[in-house]
Design a protein around this motif. Structure first.
Motif, PDB file in Angstrom:
ATOM      1  N   GLY A 122      -2.028  82.707 119.556  1.00 60.49           N
ATOM      2  CA  GLY A 122      -2.653  81.670 120.383  1.00 60.49           C
ATOM      3  C   GLY A 122      -1.691  81.166 121.446  1.00 60.49           C
ATOM      4  N   LEU A 123      -0.428  80.956 121.070  1.00 53.83           N
ATOM      5  CA  LEU A 123       0.572  80.486 122.042  1.00 53.83           C
ATOM      6  C   LEU A 123       0.840  81.555 123.103  1.00 53.83           C
ATOM      7  N   LEU A 124       0.913  82.823 122.677  1.00 52.93           N
ATOM      8  CA  LEU A 124       1.127  83.910 123.641  1.00 52.93           C
ATOM      9  C   LEU A 124      -0.068  84.025 124.594  1.00 52.93           C
ATOM     10  N   LEU A 125      -1.257  83.837 124.059  1.00 55.49           N
ATOM     11  CA  LEU A 125      -2.458  83.891 124.903  1.00 55.49           C
ATOM     12  C   LEU A 125      -2.409  82.798 125.962  1.00 55.49           C
ATOM     13  N   GLY A 181      -0.422  70.866 112.136  1.00 56.14           N
ATOM     14  CA  GLY A 181      -0.684  71.843 113.196  1.00 56.14           C
ATOM     15  C   GLY A 181      -2.072  72.443 113.048  1.00 56.14           C
ATOM     16  N   PHE A 182      -2.444  72.744 111.815  1.00 55.61           N
ATOM     17  CA  PHE A 182      -3.765  73.327 111.551  1.00 55.61           C
ATOM     18  C   PHE A 182      -4.870  72.351 111.974  1.00 55.61           C
ATOM     19  N   VAL A 183      -4.701  71.079 111.626  1.00 58.62           N
ATOM     20  CA  VAL A 183      -5.719  70.072 111.975  1.00 58.62           C
ATOM     21  C   VAL A 183      -5.801  69.908 113.499  1.00 58.62           C
ATOM     22  N   ALA A 187      -8.927  70.443 115.932  1.00 59.22           N
ATOM     23  CA  ALA A 187      -9.355  69.403 116.885  1.00 59.22           C
ATOM     24  C   ALA A 187      -9.490  70.005 118.284  1.00 59.22           C
ATOM     25  N   ALA A 188      -8.575  70.902 118.661  1.00 60.72           N
ATOM     26  CA  ALA A 188      -8.636  71.549 119.979  1.00 60.72           C
ATOM     27  C   ALA A 188      -9.947  72.334 120.108  1.00 60.72           C
ATOM     28  N   GLY A 219      -4.085  72.176 121.274  1.00 65.21           N
ATOM     29  CA  GLY A 219      -3.806  73.517 120.763  1.00 65.21           C
ATOM     30  C   GLY A 219      -2.333  73.871 120.881  1.00 65.21           C
ATOM     31  N   LEU A 220      -1.698  73.414 121.966  1.00 66.05           N
ATOM     32  CA  LEU A 220      -0.274  73.720 122.178  1.00 66.05           C
ATOM     33  C   LEU A 220       0.590  73.030 121.116  1.00 66.05           C
TER      34      LEU A 220
END
Ligand code: SF4
Ligand code: SF4
Length: 371
Positions: free
Chosen positions: A316-319, A234-236, A240-241, A268-269
């Motif tokens: 980030g997901l909430l944004l 997820g971090f990678v 990348a995003a 990112g998602l």
């Protein structure tokens, strides 16, 4: 005094050396991880050797639950615990600048303070720069984020803080490599780089002997390995995003926020969901971990970095979900505040285990080939 023992050595180093000599005679655990074959190549253990072996250990705890000399036996043999202490010592000892090495000792508190301070700073700057516009509803159109925080402020804050983190992290890692007495030739050996990369990506040594790790009990599980994969993957993907968004902005002139089906948002998602799932699971595991093969004083630092990563993913997901509402400005500031906190604390946090362990894996691959 032992042949390799020096005045002023820590209790952890002296204990580790005693344990290693017992293990070298016993050899029962040699299939569990890379540490045992690596120790068997040595008759004596310098401080650098012990630091290398401590960073090669993944803390799977398999050797603790298998050991007939573990507590309550009078020899009190506890490799995962002493290696965790020595890893922490190595991060502090090789920190750059050296004066900041003490941050490792209070890492949970430092990280929490950095998080709160960074968020407050970003919110205040955003409010000054955008005034009441920060709390108004924003249409999802190019440039909406930069009405809250101007692009140059966002970009330069990121470049300066991340640049500092990378510089400090690289210098610390070089200091560790030199102090551990690793052979320079390992750095030029392509086969060792391939093997170390494979071991790091697969988390080979969280796999025990193929049965996984121990957590709270003697039962083996692959859960921690899978969660670590989710977190790292997820971090990678989030990185990348950001990289793709940078190309969009600077090379193609396409300004964020981007459509939901665009590559930066999709990366990112997926990355955010994996990062959140991995960190939430690892947080739960840490809370119920067996305290005997763990170091209580390090729990704050370990939990803090996992929580910080979870906060980055969640904000980030909430944004993304609320970017067309009046919450966008606040969520953007909070999200950037968490990211800023990660950058500022990166070289003084548990995140340093990644480059240190990779170099230990590289040395191990080189020595295993040469042996
Ligand atoms: S940890 Fe215990 S069982 Fe394993 S090799 Fe060492 S002494 Fe033997
Ligand atoms: S805790 Fe796991 S990785 Fe560390 S020395 Fe023991 S068996 Fe090896």
């Amino acid at each position: 005094m032992h042949g390799t023992e020096a005045v002023g050595e820590s209790d952890a180093l002296i204990d580790a050396r005693r344990y290693l000599e017992i293990c070298n005679a016993c050899r029962y655990c040699e299939g569990y991880c890379a540490v045992f074959p690596a120790m068997e190549q040595r008759r004596e253990f310098s401080a650098g050797d012990v630091s290398y072996l401590a960073n090669l250990c993944h803390g799977c705890k398999g050797c603790f639950y298998s050991c007939q000399f573990a507590p309550p036996h009078e020899w009190n043999l506890n490799l995962p615990r002493v290696f965790a202490e020595l890893r922490d010592d190595s991060y502090a000892e090789h920190a750059w600048p050296a004066a900041l090495g003490g941050l490792y000792r209070r890492n949970g508190v430092v990280l929490a303070a950095a998080m709160a301070g960074a968020i407050a700073l970003v919110l205040i700057v955003a409010m000054i720069l955008s005034g009441s516009g920060m709390f108004g509803a924003h249409a999802v159109r190019p440039g909406a984020f930069y009405e809250v925080i101007p692009f140059p402020a966002m970009m330069w804050t990121g470049i300066v803080t991340l640049g500092w983190a990378v510089l400090a992290g690289v210098i610390s890692t070089v200091k560790f490599w030199r102090a551990s007495g690793a052979p320079s030739a390992a750095l030029l050996d392509v086969g060792s780089w391939k093997q170390a990369t494979s071991d790091a990506v697969k988390l080979t040594y969280l796999d025990g002997d193929g049965h996984g790790c121990n957590e709270a009990t003697e039962a083996y599980t692959q859960t921690r390995r899978h969660l670590h994969h989710a977190m790292a993957g997820g971090f990678v993907l989030c990185l990348a995003a950001t990289a793709v968004a940078t190309v969009f902005h600077h090379l193609l002139g396409w300004v964020a926020p981007y459509a939901i089906y665009s590559p930066p948002v999709l990366l990112g998602l997926v990355g955010g969901v994996l990062l959140l799932a991995g960190t939430a699971g690892l947080f739960a595991i840490k809370l119920r971990a067996d305290p005997v093969p763990s170091v209580k004083r390090l729990l704050g630092a370990e939990v803090a970095i996992v929580l910080l990563l979870a906060c980055i993913a969640l904000s980030g997901l909430l944004l993304l979900a609320l970017r067309g509402t009046g919450a966008m400005g606040t969520l953007l500031a909070v999200h950037l505040g968490f990211v800023l906190a990660l950058f500022v604390t990166l070289p003084y946090s548990k995140m340093m285990h990644a480059p240190f362990r990779f170099l230990a894996l590289l040395r191990n691959a080189y020595e295993a080939k040469a042996h």
